[in-house]
Design a protein around this motif. Sequence first.
Motif, PDB file in Angstrom:
ATOM      1  N   ARG A  19       0.833  -1.195   0.000  1.00 16.03           N
ATOM      2  CA  ARG A  19       0.000   0.000   0.000  1.00 16.03           C
ATOM      3  C   ARG A  19       0.865   1.242   0.000  1.00 16.03           C
ATOM      4  O   ARG A  19       1.898   1.298   0.640  1.00 16.03           O
ATOM      5  N   ALA A  20       0.386   2.252  -0.700  1.00 15.53           N
ATOM      6  CA  ALA A  20       1.060   3.543  -0.623  1.00 15.53           C
ATOM      7  C   ALA A  20       0.781   4.127   0.758  1.00 15.53           C
ATOM      8  O   ALA A  20      -0.334   3.994   1.274  1.00 15.53           O
ATOM      9  N   PRO A  21       1.765   4.737   1.376  1.00 21.66           N
ATOM     10  CA  PRO A  21       1.534   5.307   2.700  1.00 21.66           C
ATOM     11  C   PRO A  21       0.479   6.411   2.641  1.00 21.66           C
ATOM     12  O   PRO A  21       0.455   7.203   1.696  1.00 21.66           O
ATOM     13  N   GLU A  22      -0.378   6.423   3.628  1.00 22.74           N
ATOM     14  CA  GLU A  22      -1.413   7.453   3.692  1.00 22.74           C
ATOM     15  C   GLU A  22      -0.851   8.689   4.389  1.00 22.74           C
ATOM     16  O   GLU A  22       0.084   8.605   5.168  1.00 22.74           O
ATOM     17  N   GLU A  23      -1.477   9.791   4.112  1.00 18.77           N
ATOM     18  CA  GLU A  23      -1.137  11.029   4.794  1.00 18.77           C
ATOM     19  C   GLU A  23      -2.346  11.480   5.594  1.00 18.77           C
ATOM     20  O   GLU A  23      -3.497  11.207   5.231  1.00 18.77           O
ATOM     21  N   GLU A  24      -2.079  12.198   6.647  1.00 18.32           N
ATOM     22  CA  GLU A  24      -3.122  12.711   7.528  1.00 18.32           C
ATOM     23  C   GLU A  24      -4.184  13.506   6.769  1.00 18.32           C
ATOM     24  O   GLU A  24      -5.357  13.490   7.131  1.00 18.32           O
ATOM     25  N   THR A  25      -3.773  14.161   5.705  1.00 16.20           N
ATOM     26  CA  THR A  25      -4.693  15.025   4.962  1.00 16.20           C
ATOM     27  C   THR A  25      -5.812  14.270   4.254  1.00 16.20           C
ATOM     28  O   THR A  25      -6.733  14.897   3.731  1.00 16.20           O
ATOM     29  N   ILE A  26      -5.764  12.947   4.263  1.00 20.17           N
ATOM     30  CA  ILE A  26      -6.854  12.168   3.683  1.00 20.17           C
ATOM     31  C   ILE A  26      -8.111  12.290   4.547  1.00 20.17           C
ATOM     32  O   ILE A  26      -9.214  12.089   4.075  1.00 20.17           O
ATOM     33  N   LEU A  27      -7.924  12.650   5.809  1.00 14.06           N
ATOM     34  CA  LEU A  27      -9.046  12.842   6.725  1.00 14.06           C
ATOM     35  C   LEU A  27      -9.459  14.315   6.708  1.00 14.06           C
ATOM     36  O   LEU A  27      -8.627  15.192   6.481  1.00 14.06           O
ATOM     37  N   THR A  84      -6.336  11.319  15.756  1.00 13.55           N
ATOM     38  CA  THR A  84      -7.093  10.195  15.200  1.00 13.55           C
ATOM     39  C   THR A  84      -6.254   9.449  14.171  1.00 13.55           C
ATOM     40  O   THR A  84      -6.154   8.218  14.208  1.00 13.55           O
ATOM     41  N   PHE A  85      -5.636  10.176  13.273  1.00 13.57           N
ATOM     42  CA  PHE A  85      -4.804   9.547  12.252  1.00 13.57           C
ATOM     43  C   PHE A  85      -3.658   8.771  12.906  1.00 13.57           C
ATOM     44  O   PHE A  85      -3.438   7.599  12.596  1.00 13.57           O
ATOM     45  N   GLY A  86      -2.967   9.395  13.824  1.00 14.34           N
ATOM     46  CA  GLY A  86      -1.816   8.756  14.452  1.00 14.34           C
ATOM     47  C   GLY A  86      -2.181   7.534  15.264  1.00 14.34           C
ATOM     48  O   GLY A  86      -1.488   6.514  15.226  1.00 14.34           O
ATOM     49  N   TYR A  87      -3.273   7.590  15.983  1.00 13.19           N
ATOM     50  CA  TYR A  87      -3.655   6.479  16.854  1.00 13.19           C
ATOM     51  C   TYR A  87      -4.292   5.332  16.073  1.00 13.19           C
ATOM     52  O   TYR A  87      -3.969   4.172  16.295  1.00 13.19           O
ATOM     53  N   CYS A  88      -5.163   5.656  15.145  1.00 14.63           N
ATOM     54  CA  CYS A  88      -5.938   4.621  14.455  1.00 14.63           C
ATOM     55  C   CYS A  88      -5.145   3.898  13.364  1.00 14.63           C
ATOM     56  O   CYS A  88      -5.343   2.707  13.141  1.00 14.63           O
ATOM     57  N   THR A  89      -4.258   4.607  12.693  1.00 11.64           N
ATOM     58  CA  THR A  89      -3.554   3.977  11.578  1.00 11.64           C
ATOM     59  C   THR A  89      -2.410   3.076  12.016  1.00 11.64           C
ATOM     60  O   THR A  89      -1.768   2.463  11.171  1.00 11.64           O
ATOM     61  N   VAL A  90      -2.201   2.954  13.293  1.00 14.72           N
ATOM     62  CA  VAL A  90      -1.243   1.968  13.795  1.00 14.72           C
ATOM     63  C   VAL A  90      -1.765   0.564  13.473  1.00 14.72           C
ATOM     64  O   VAL A  90      -0.994  -0.342  13.168  1.00 14.72           O
ATOM     65  N   CYS A  91      -3.087   0.399  13.509  1.00 18.31           N
ATOM     66  CA  CYS A  91      -3.692  -0.920  13.312  1.00 18.31           C
ATOM     67  C   CYS A  91      -4.379  -1.098  11.953  1.00 18.31           C
ATOM     68  O   CYS A  91      -4.472  -2.214  11.463  1.00 18.31           O
ATOM     69  N   HIS A  92      -4.916  -0.037  11.382  1.00 19.24           N
ATOM     70  CA  HIS A  92      -5.630  -0.163  10.107  1.00 19.24           C
ATOM     71  C   HIS A  92      -5.542   1.145   9.344  1.00 19.24           C
ATOM     72  O   HIS A  92      -5.219   2.188   9.898  1.00 19.24           O
ATOM     73  N   ASP A  93      -5.837   1.065   8.038  1.00 17.58           N
ATOM     74  CA  ASP A  93      -5.773   2.288   7.242  1.00 17.58           C
ATOM     75  C   ASP A  93      -7.052   3.111   7.439  1.00 17.58           C
ATOM     76  O   ASP A  93      -8.001   2.676   8.083  1.00 17.58           O
ATOM     77  N   THR A  94      -7.059   4.284   6.863  1.00 17.26           N
ATOM     78  CA  THR A  94      -8.198   5.182   7.063  1.00 17.26           C
ATOM     79  C   THR A  94      -9.428   4.785   6.261  1.00 17.26           C
ATOM     80  O   THR A  94     -10.506   5.305   6.520  1.00 17.26           O
TER      81      THR A  94
END
Length: 115
Positions: free
Chosen positions: A28-36, A45-55
């Motif tokens: 997967r291409a790495p996601e950026e916070e700006t997707i939210l 939210t981005f930092g905590y949640c994306t440890v386990c799953h993508d956005t």
Amino acid sequence: MKGRLACLLACALLATPAGAQPVSATERAPEEETILPEGEGRSETFGYCTVCHDTALIRRSRFTRRQWDGLMDWMTERHGMNPLEGEFRVLIVDYLAQHFGPAQAPQRGRNPFLN
């Protein structure tokens, strides 16, 4: 309540087209916070949640604040997520409820093939 949340999350997780192959994290291409959406709590939210799953899992979910809050307990109990507590939990749950609540479901246009 917890059973309903588990069912909702399981449905979201299983909503993959038939025959689709799972994509590994390395593919997967790495996601950026700006997707939210912008807003207070986005970074957390981005930092905590994306440890386990993508956005994508977050972005396609439409839960009430109560459901998002209950989901935090479910993920802690069932998946070993570190518990979210205090103001940090409130910040993340508020962000999710504001931007990914039932009222924010995308509006579908009228079907042009129906008269």
